[in-house]
Write a protein that holds these residues in place. Structure first.
Motif, PDB file in Angstrom:
ATOM      1  N   CYS A   1       0.839  -1.200   0.000  1.00  0.00           N
ATOM      2  CA  CYS A   1       0.000   0.000   0.000  1.00  0.00           C
ATOM      3  C   CYS A   1       0.873   1.248   0.000  1.00  0.00           C
ATOM      4  CB  CYS A   1      -0.918  -0.108   1.219  1.00  0.00           C
ATOM      5  SG  CYS A   1      -2.181   1.132   1.364  1.00  0.00           S
TER       6      CYS A   1
ATOM      7  N   GLY B   1      -2.322   5.354  -6.824  1.00  0.00           N
ATOM      8  CA  GLY B   1      -1.903   5.681  -8.187  1.00  0.00           C
ATOM      9  C   GLY B   1      -0.438   6.092  -8.255  1.00  0.00           C
TER      10      GLY B   1
ATOM     11  N   GLY C   1      -5.005   4.015   3.548  1.00  0.00           N
ATOM     12  CA  GLY C   1      -6.108   3.150   3.161  1.00  0.00           C
ATOM     13  C   GLY C   1      -6.909   2.680   4.341  1.00  0.00           C
TER      14      GLY C   1
ATOM     15  N   THR D   1     -14.691   7.492  -4.258  1.00  0.00           N
ATOM     16  CA  THR D   1     -14.985   6.118  -3.899  1.00  0.00           C
ATOM     17  C   THR D   1     -14.254   5.692  -2.634  1.00  0.00           C
ATOM     18  OG1 THR D   1     -15.583   5.329  -6.090  1.00  0.00           O
ATOM     19  CG2 THR D   1     -14.515   3.741  -4.638  1.00  0.00           C
TER      20      THR D   1
ATOM     21  N   TYR E   1     -14.540  -3.165  -0.793  1.00  0.00           N
ATOM     22  CA  TYR E   1     -13.484  -2.688   0.091  1.00  0.00           C
ATOM     23  C   TYR E   1     -12.337  -3.662  -0.063  1.00  0.00           C
ATOM     24  CZ  TYR E   1     -11.001  -0.237   3.567  1.00  0.00           C
ATOM     25  OH  TYR E   1     -10.035   0.537   4.166  1.00  0.00           O
ATOM     26  N   ASN E   2     -11.369  -3.307  -0.834  1.00  0.00           N
ATOM     27  CA  ASN E   2     -10.278  -4.218  -1.164  1.00  0.00           C
ATOM     28  C   ASN E   2     -10.871  -5.527  -1.674  1.00  0.00           C
ATOM     29  OD1 ASN E   2      -8.632  -2.167  -0.364  1.00  0.00           O
ATOM     30  ND2 ASN E   2      -8.187  -2.991   1.643  1.00  0.00           N
TER      31      ASN E   2
ATOM     32  N   ARG F   1     -10.026  -0.204  -7.571  1.00  0.00           N
ATOM     33  CA  ARG F   1     -11.211  -0.554  -6.799  1.00  0.00           C
ATOM     34  C   ARG F   1     -12.468  -0.023  -7.491  1.00  0.00           C
ATOM     35  NH1 ARG F   1      -6.740   0.026  -4.131  1.00  0.00           N
ATOM     36  NH2 ARG F   1      -6.458  -1.030  -2.136  1.00  0.00           N
TER      37      ARG F   1
HETATM   38  N1  MGD Z   1     -14.796   2.212  -0.392  1.00  0.00           N
HETATM   39  C1  MGD Z   1     -13.512   1.883  -0.307  1.00  0.00           C
HETATM   40  N2  MGD Z   1     -12.658   2.668   0.385  1.00  0.00           N
HETATM   41  C2  MGD Z   1     -11.346   2.336   0.468  1.00  0.00           C
HETATM   42  C3  MGD Z   1     -10.852   1.127  -0.098  1.00  0.00           C
HETATM   43  C4  MGD Z   1     -11.767   0.337  -0.854  1.00  0.00           C
HETATM   44  O1  MGD Z   1     -11.390  -0.682  -1.459  1.00  0.00           O
HETATM   45  N3  MGD Z   1     -13.093   0.733  -0.920  1.00  0.00           N
HETATM   46  N4  MGD Z   1      -9.549   0.753   0.076  1.00  0.00           N
HETATM   47  C5  MGD Z   1      -8.763   1.455   1.090  1.00  0.00           C
HETATM   48  C6  MGD Z   1      -7.321   1.257   0.856  1.00  0.00           C
HETATM   49  S1  MGD Z   1      -6.539  -0.046   1.630  1.00  0.00           S
HETATM   50  C7  MGD Z   1      -6.606   2.136   0.139  1.00  0.00           C
HETATM   51  S2  MGD Z   1      -4.924   1.961  -0.017  1.00  0.00           S
HETATM   52  C8  MGD Z   1      -7.214   3.327  -0.450  1.00  0.00           C
HETATM   53  C9  MGD Z   1      -6.986   3.308  -1.968  1.00  0.00           C
HETATM   54  O2  MGD Z   1      -7.437   4.484  -2.546  1.00  0.00           O
HETATM   55  P1  MGD Z   1      -7.083   4.833  -4.064  1.00  0.00           P
HETATM   56  O3  MGD Z   1      -5.630   4.908  -4.248  1.00  0.00           O
HETATM   57  O4  MGD Z   1      -7.919   5.992  -4.435  1.00  0.00           O
HETATM   58  O5  MGD Z   1      -7.622   3.488  -4.790  1.00  0.00           O
HETATM   59  P2  MGD Z   1      -7.470   2.835  -6.232  1.00  0.00           P
HETATM   60  O6  MGD Z   1      -8.771   2.305  -6.672  1.00  0.00           O
HETATM   61  O7  MGD Z   1      -6.341   1.894  -6.202  1.00  0.00           O
HETATM   62  O8  MGD Z   1      -7.245   4.082  -7.170  1.00  0.00           O
HETATM   63  C10 MGD Z   1      -6.080   4.569  -7.621  1.00  0.00           C
HETATM   64  C11 MGD Z   1      -6.342   5.870  -8.361  1.00  0.00           C
HETATM   65  O9  MGD Z   1      -5.109   6.263  -8.942  1.00  0.00           O
HETATM   66  C12 MGD Z   1      -5.255   6.476 -10.330  1.00  0.00           C
HETATM   67  N5  MGD Z   1      -3.987   6.088 -10.973  1.00  0.00           N
HETATM   68  C13 MGD Z   1      -3.563   4.849 -11.323  1.00  0.00           C
HETATM   69  N6  MGD Z   1      -2.343   4.878 -11.860  1.00  0.00           N
HETATM   70  C14 MGD Z   1      -1.954   6.176 -11.848  1.00  0.00           C
HETATM   71  C15 MGD Z   1      -0.765   6.847 -12.269  1.00  0.00           C
HETATM   72  O10 MGD Z   1       0.189   6.252 -12.766  1.00  0.00           O
HETATM   73  N7  MGD Z   1      -0.726   8.201 -12.072  1.00  0.00           N
HETATM   74  C16 MGD Z   1      -1.768   8.897 -11.529  1.00  0.00           C
HETATM   75  N8  MGD Z   1      -1.627  10.207 -11.375  1.00  0.00           N
HETATM   76  N9  MGD Z   1      -2.912   8.284 -11.161  1.00  0.00           N
HETATM   77  C17 MGD Z   1      -2.988   6.938 -11.280  1.00  0.00           C
HETATM   78  C18 MGD Z   1      -6.431   5.618 -10.736  1.00  0.00           C
HETATM   79  O11 MGD Z   1      -7.034   6.073 -11.940  1.00  0.00           O
HETATM   80  C19 MGD Z   1      -7.328   5.750  -9.523  1.00  0.00           C
HETATM   81  O12 MGD Z   1      -8.103   6.914  -9.581  1.00  0.00           O
HETATM   82  O13 MGD Z   1      -8.619   3.401  -0.231  1.00  0.00           O
HETATM   83  C20 MGD Z   1      -9.066   2.944   1.044  1.00  0.00           C
HETATM   84  N10 MGD Z   1     -10.491   3.180   1.093  1.00  0.00           N
END
Ligand code: MGD
Ligand code: MGD
Ligand code: MO
Length: 766
Positions: free
Chosen positions: A191, A372, A408, A230, A658-659, A653
């Motif tokens: 993460c 990301g 996260g 999200t 949620y994961n 995601r």
């Molecule tokens: N409802 C809900 N909430 C959560 C989670 C869940 O699964 N559901 N998971 C939790 C956890 S453990 C975590 S770590 C967080 C994760 O939260 P996020 O990091 O928001 O989750 P991801 O869906 O992995 O989304 C990654 C984002 O980065 C963008 N992205 C991908 N590659 C790149 C890149 O190379 N450059 C840039 N600039 N953008 C990029 C994608 O388009 C996407 O918008 O959320 C937490 N909260």
């Protein structure tokens, strides 16, 4: 390489993506999911306590609560997280008698999770086809005897997911270290590890430097590689407040994520049905992994502008007083390969120039990021470059400015603070030794990916999971499953059924535990736990619901029960495990003596809202680096390039998971309903590859080691993302990620997997 997930084809519907997040649909979905799983009365009483000062911390994300909690301080996805835990469905011994392990393995994560809360300890014995009940005492003795039979304590691994409370996490690492190993892999390894590594190296502390109140003071907020609509929906409220206070918001993301564009705040009168607040002033649709090139370009522009006498592009006073390495950094930044920039980002030079204008117009800048940025090969370099960017204009340790890695899991940051780490700091071990009178192991342990390798090779034979879903959340699914199956014993402490319960070692245990929503009493008194949010605020969390089944133990009780069986005479452990199990305040007293910043821990959590942990760079611009200064670094320009005909896949995601816990099959904001086997591809790539929207394709990893990795049967969706980039959901695509494909922090490159798309014969709907 076999695919372990049932590869049903997509049979849902697809519509264009939404341009806004939250609003009336979110409110409707919130109550529908709550009532559907918990019933009406339970929904109301549960939500009343959610994120309130005298209630429990949301088991969803780690976004902080504002100082002033609203009556309804929760979001759609927080309610889904609560409903998932507070469901009235139950998995009993009769369920396991009915379903063999082999049969359950054919089910999807969605189906497994929907069976309800686990209710009693279960064991799978050697050669058995089914789980059967086992008493707690017998379960603890089984683990203890397997652990003692190991050739070395390092043949065991103790995994943690990020929902575990501070109290349970502290005791869990104490258990592993008392036993003799630092093998404490955790979800952080997959993460924000790169964030921790890059920040520790440059500013001396691996945590974010902003507080929630900094947002309204910011001039510019850059949200990079994060989908808050999200994954951190309450962050939208913070961004909206910042926006109203005059901040400019720039989103850098390959996808036009709804929450970043426009927000209809359900908490505000008129917020539900109006047109909402535009959040991002600008959305920069960067190619996957173009961020290092992007920030290097901006730094090049700032440094070269700063070379002109009298120019204010750089905060020279700050640089002189607080940093080191500027001259070398500036020398490197003066030359820049714009052609490489265009290939990496998909942008023209003007995009970087325009962004730099926003920067120059802003005194106070916050950069927020999540997966990301952290799940690429060059993640550590990218985050170091963002630190360069902020240091260049003095944006660390100034109100309204700083680094904001958005965590996260709700207590993933706290778990690390409590010592869940395979590479503990020597000072932490010294303090642990002094508090408990034993000599903890000093050699580094295994992280998540190394643990998988060690299980595969036979070096780790007992796996204990404190929460999480190791079988599904990790890369190279087939390798990970074979690795788990090679263990003598796998143990999962869990609230809900998941794939890790049915991909087992020779013997396996399911130890059901209480969740954050549940009231816990021990020693005749109510016990509270504590958590730390993404901004270093530690506060109490009190469950309000009756525990899901009478047999459930808390995580603290499980750790202590296991410790008492493992260290069954006083020569084996000096810790009073039984006493600690009955008294969380006593655990906190120990924490206060071991972990800096926790003095008067019990008194401080009596305050509503808790307390903020010290943070040198934020509090007084002190930097715990070797020379006491914030460090500029040189990061070589790189990006994940792809060969013609291949695409970079990012695994993300949906709005309904949620994961690895799949709440439902919709991804409303991206317009996907009733299915998850979809791949989002740009219209340009589709045209070049002669594939149409609606076709069904196999995703195949580009060969790196002679192993074929395929995720079959994904419905293609033409989607606005830059050419060369595509996206599909995790965990269905984890099978595609080679175990060896990690970055400097050991994190799998989940967001840049080179793949090809192959049309299946006879597919195509258009
Ligand atoms: N409802 C809900 N909430 C959560 C989670 C869940 O699964 N559901 N998971 C939790 C956890 S453990 C975590 S770590 C967080 C994760 O939260 P996020 O990091 O928001 O989750 P991801 O869906 O992995 O989304 C990654 C984002 O980065 C963008 N992205 C991908 N590659 C790149 C890149 O190379 N450059 C840039 N600039 N953008 C990029 C994608 O388009 C996407 O918008 O959320 C937490 N909260
Ligand atoms: N391809 C791909 N893979 C990824 C990612 C990605 O973006 N792409 N993201 C990575 C990231 S950021 C993370 S954090 C990891 C997440 O990896 P994990 O943390 O291992 O996975 P989760 O799906 O969050 O774990 C869910 C399980 O936790 C258990 N659980 C829930 N609440 C509790 C509790 O209070 N106590 C206990 N003991 N158990 C509980 C339930 O049984 C549930 O089934 O996945 C990583 N994997
Ligand atoms: Mo995460």
């Amino acid at each position: 390489m076999t695919v372990e997930y049932p590869p049903e084809e997509f049979s849902g519907t697809v519509e264009p993506p939404k341009g806004w997040a939250a609003g009336a649909t979110a409110v409707a979905v919130t109550f529908q999911r709550g009532v559907g799983q918990m019933g009406a009365r339970r929904t109301v009483s549960t939500l009343r306590a959610l994120n309130q000062p005298d209630g429990f911390d949301c088991p969803g994300c780690a976004w902080p609560e504002p100082g002033h909690a609203h009556v309804a301080e929760f979001c759609e996805n927080g309610v889904k997280a609560v409903a998932e835990e507070a469901t009235t469905e139950r998995v009993t011994a009769a369920f396991f008698a009915e379903h063999s392990i082999a049969e359950l393995r054919q089910r999807s994560e969605h189906w497994l999770g929907k069976q309800g809360r686990l209710t009693e300890p279960m064991v799978k014995r050697t050669g058995a086809t089914h789980y059967v009940p086992i008493s707690w005492g017998e379960a603890f003795r089984l683990i203890a005897s397997e652990l003692r039979a190991l050739p070395t304590p390092d043949a065991a691994a103790f995994y943690t997911s990020g929902r575990t409370s501070n109290e349970a996490a502290f005791l869990y690492q104490l258990l592993a270290r008392s036993f003799g190993t630092n093998n404490l892999p955790d979800c952080s390894n997959m993460c924000h590890e790169a964030s921790g590594m890059a920040l520790t190296e440059t500013i001396g502390i691996g945590k974010g430097s902003v507080h929630i109140t900094d947002f309204v003071a910011a001039d510019l907020i850059v949200v990079v590689g994060q989908n808050p609509g999200t994954n951190h929906p309450r962050m939208l409220t913070t961004l909206e407040e910042a926006k109203r206070a005059g901040a400019t918001i720039v989103a850098i993301n390959p996808l036009p994520e709804a929450g970043l564009l426009r927000f209809k705040n359900p908490q505000r009168p008129g917020g539900l049905f109006g047109s909402g607040t535009q959040l991002a002033d600008e959305h920069l649709p960067i190619r996957i992994n173009g961020d290092l090139a992007f920030f290097k370009a901006v730094n090049h522009l700032l440094v070269t502008a700063g070379d002109t006498a009298g120019d204010t592009a750089l905060d020279t006073a700050f640089i002189e007083q607080y940093t080191s390495g500027f001259e070398d950094f500036a020398d490197d930044a003066r030359s820049f390969d714009w052609e490489h920039f265009e290939r990496a980002t998909g942008f023209t030079r003007e995009v970087a120039e325009r962004f730099t204008e926003h920067v120059r117009a802003s005194q106070r800048i916050i950069v927020c990021w999540a997966m990301g940025l952290t799940q690429h090969a060059n993640s550590v370099a990218t985050i170091r470059e963002i630190v360069n960017f902020l240091l260049a204009r003095g944006n660390i340790g100034r109100p309204g400015a700083g680094v904001c890695p958005v965590r996260g899991h709700s207590n993933v940051q706290g778990d690390r603070t409590m010592g869940i780490s395979e590479r503990p700091a020597p000072a932490f071990l010294d303090a642990l030794a002094a508090e408990f009178g034993f000599e903890p192991p000093r050699a580094s342990g295994l992280d998540t990916v190394d643990t998988i390798g060690a299980m595969r090779d036979g070096g780790v034979q007992v796996f204990v999971g404190m929460g999480g879903n190791f079988a599904s959340s990790t890369p190279d699914t087939a390798v990970t499953h074979a690795a788990l199956e090679r263990c003598r014993l796998t143990v999962q402490v869990s609230t809900k059924l998941n794939m890790s319960h049915v991909v087992t070692g020779d013997q396996a245990l399911i130890l059901p535990t209480m969740g954050r929503t549940e009231r816990h009493e021990a020693g005749g008194v109510e016990q509270v736990v504590t958590v730390e949010d993404s901004m270093g605020v530690v506060h109490a969390s009190r469950g309000t619901l009756r525990k899901a089944a009478p047999q459930l133990l808390s995580e603290v009780e499980i750790v202590c029960g296991l410790a008492e069986a493992l260290f069954d005479d006083s020569t084996r452990s000096t810790v009073d495990w039984g006493g600690l199990a009955r008294d969380h305040a006593a655990i906190r007293d120990s924490i206060s003596r071991v972990v800096p910043g926790f003095d008067d821990f019990n008194a401080k959590i009596a305050e509503p809202g808790g307390f903020v942990l010290p943070h040198g760079p934020r509090d007084d611009r002190t930097f715990a680096t070797p020379d006491g200064r914030a460090r500029f670094t040189i990061n070589e320009l790189s990006h994940a390039a792809t060969a013609p005909g291949t695409l970079l896949l990012q695994t993300i995601r949906s709005h309904d998971q949620y994961n690895t816990t799949i709440y439902g099959l919709d991804d409303r904001y991206r317009g996907v309903h009733n299915g998850r086997r979809v791949v989002f591809v740009s219209p340009d790539d589709l045209e070049a590859l002669a594939i149409r929207d609606g076709d069904v394709v196999d995703l195949r990893s580009v060969d790196v080691d002679g192993v074929e990795r395929v995720a079959p049967r994904f419905r293609v969706i033409a989607y606005p993302t830059p050419a060369g980039s595509c996206a599909a959901y995790y965990p269905e695509t984890n099978v595609l990620v080679p175990l060896a494909s990690t970055n400097a922090a050991g994190t799998p490159t989940f967001k840049s997997i080179p793949i090809t798309l192959t049309c299946r014969a006879g597919s195509g709907t258009s």
